[in-house]
Design a protein around this motif. Structure first.
Motif, PDB file in Angstrom:
ATOM      1  N   ASP A  78      76.191 107.474 157.341  1.00 54.08           N
ATOM      2  CA  ASP A  78      74.866 107.582 157.950  1.00 54.08           C
ATOM      3  C   ASP A  78      74.979 107.988 159.418  1.00 54.08           C
ATOM      4  N   TRP A  79      73.852 108.350 159.993  1.00 50.93           N
ATOM      5  CA  TRP A  79      73.819 108.875 161.353  1.00 50.93           C
ATOM      6  C   TRP A  79      74.512 107.946 162.341  1.00 50.93           C
ATOM      7  N   PHE A  80      75.394 108.530 163.141  1.00 47.95           N
ATOM      8  CA  PHE A  80      76.223 107.772 164.073  1.00 47.95           C
ATOM      9  C   PHE A  80      76.242 108.517 165.400  1.00 47.95           C
ATOM     10  N   LEU A  81      75.957 107.799 166.480  1.00 48.83           N
ATOM     11  CA  LEU A  81      75.900 108.418 167.800  1.00 48.83           C
ATOM     12  C   LEU A  81      77.265 108.337 168.480  1.00 48.83           C
ATOM     13  N   ILE A  82      77.785 109.507 168.857  1.00 49.20           N
ATOM     14  CA  ILE A  82      79.091 109.599 169.510  1.00 49.20           C
ATOM     15  C   ILE A  82      78.891 110.078 170.940  1.00 49.20           C
ATOM     16  N   ARG A  83      79.402 109.286 171.886  1.00 48.74           N
ATOM     17  CA  ARG A  83      79.269 109.642 173.298  1.00 48.74           C
ATOM     18  C   ARG A  83      80.617 109.754 174.008  1.00 48.74           C
ATOM     19  N   ASP A  84      81.631 109.085 173.450  1.00 48.94           N
ATOM     20  CA  ASP A  84      82.907 109.025 174.150  1.00 48.94           C
ATOM     21  C   ASP A  84      84.050 108.840 173.150  1.00 48.94           C
ATOM     22  N   GLN A  85      85.249 108.640 173.673  1.00 53.90           N
ATOM     23  CA  GLN A  85      86.422 108.504 172.816  1.00 53.90           C
ATOM     24  C   GLN A  85      86.325 107.289 171.897  1.00 53.90           C
ATOM     25  N   LYS A  86      85.795 106.187 172.416  1.00 55.18           N
ATOM     26  CA  LYS A  86      85.688 104.973 171.616  1.00 55.18           C
ATOM     27  C   LYS A  86      84.770 105.169 170.417  1.00 55.18           C
ATOM     28  N   SER A  87      83.577 105.713 170.652  1.00 55.22           N
ATOM     29  CA  SER A  87      82.641 105.918 169.549  1.00 55.22           C
ATOM     30  C   SER A  87      83.134 107.008 168.598  1.00 55.22           C
ATOM     31  N   ALA A  88      83.843 108.007 169.107  1.00 51.85           N
ATOM     32  CA  ALA A  88      84.421 109.038 168.237  1.00 51.85           C
ATOM     33  C   ALA A  88      85.481 108.431 167.323  1.00 51.85           C
ATOM     34  N   ALA A  89      86.291 107.525 167.874  1.00 56.63           N
ATOM     35  CA  ALA A  89      87.318 106.857 167.070  1.00 56.63           C
ATOM     36  C   ALA A  89      86.681 105.941 166.021  1.00 56.63           C
TER      37      ALA A  89
END
Length: 263
Positions: free
Chosen positions: A115-126
């Motif tokens: 489901d939709w996931f907000l990525i802003r930085d390395q932590k959220s991308a990981a």
């Protein structure tokens, strides 16, 4: 004495009955308040502005073996762990990239797998990469309806809680549409809404599938096809494509200018 006993029982009954009503009212109030807070929190999440809304549509039709499907999912996870992709997200803006992964096959077989996931930085991308790594295959077999995948992906953009400055659908596949509405008709309906449709083709079975995608699948300003020669190349191709998509880099549409060959 007997009258006092019954008076006591009546008093006790009235007391506990009133206490029960108070307790019930208390828990009911807590429940309603909790529900109201949750509802407000849900509403607070609606209308979140992001730099990009991105749907990654993964082919799960009959032509895709278990190993090939796994290479697609691992390739997506691998790409979002790559520092160059994280850097592209950072450069794109401060609001982040909202990403969803769908699996698709025939005209009636599509599912939101991540489901939709907000990525802003390395932590959220990981974190997103970890979720993709743990996501199972929900669709097993079926025909190939690229038009159905575009329609379903477009619908997910309409109902998600994000408002993207740009909207991109990324269709990955190794075959031509053989079921459902012609993809070029559906594509044209989606692009009129400002959605860009890009493709990632795997040319292991059809060496000209990238040309088919160029003509009938991709559309919108700057749309392009990224090519992987085999499924083993998928992760590297996905990384290159994400960098272009997230950065909004203008690219040529000719396959021979963007093809990624096996090393």
């Amino acid at each position: 004495m007997k009258q006092s006993f019954f008076s006591y029982r009546r008093y006790s009954f009235n007391y506990f009955y009133s206490l029960g009503r108070v307790v019930s009212a208390f828990f009911l109030t807590v429940f309603i308040t909790s529900a109201f807070i949750q509802k407000n929190e849900a509403f607070a999440q609606e209308g979140v502005h992001v730099d990009l809304e991105l749907v990654l549509a993964v082919d799960a039709s009959t032509s895709v073996s278990a190993q090939e499907f796994d290479l697609q999912m691992r390739g997506i996870a691998q790409a979002f762990r790559d520092p160059s992709v994280v850097q592209a997200i950072a450069v794109a803006g401060d609001r982040g990239v909202a990403v969803a992964v769908i699996q698709w096959a025939n005209n009636l077989l599509q599912k939101v797998a991540v489901d939709w996931f907000l990525i802003r930085d390395q932590k959220s991308a990981a974190q997103f990469a970890d979720i993709v790594d743990e996501t199972p295959r929900y669709i097993f077999g079926g025909g190939t309806s690229i038009g159905g995948a575009i329609t379903y992906s477009t619908r997910q953009m309409e109902i998600n809680p994000f408002i993207g400055a740009r909207k991109v659908i990324d269709i990955s596949g190794d075959g031509r549409s053989n079921q459902g509405a012609p993809p070029e008709l559906v594509r044209n309906q989606s692009t009129t809404q400002g959605i860009v449709i890009n493709g990632l083709t795997i040319n292991n079975e059809d060496p000209f599938i990238d040309r088919y995608y160029e003509k009938f699948v991709i559309g919108g300003t700057g749309a392009f096809v990224q090519t992987a020669t085999t499924y083993e190349d998928f992760g590297a191709a996905m990384k290159e494509k994400l960098i272009k998509e997230i950065g909004g880099v203008p690219v040529a549409q000719k396959a021979n200018e963007i093809k990624l060959a096996s090393q």
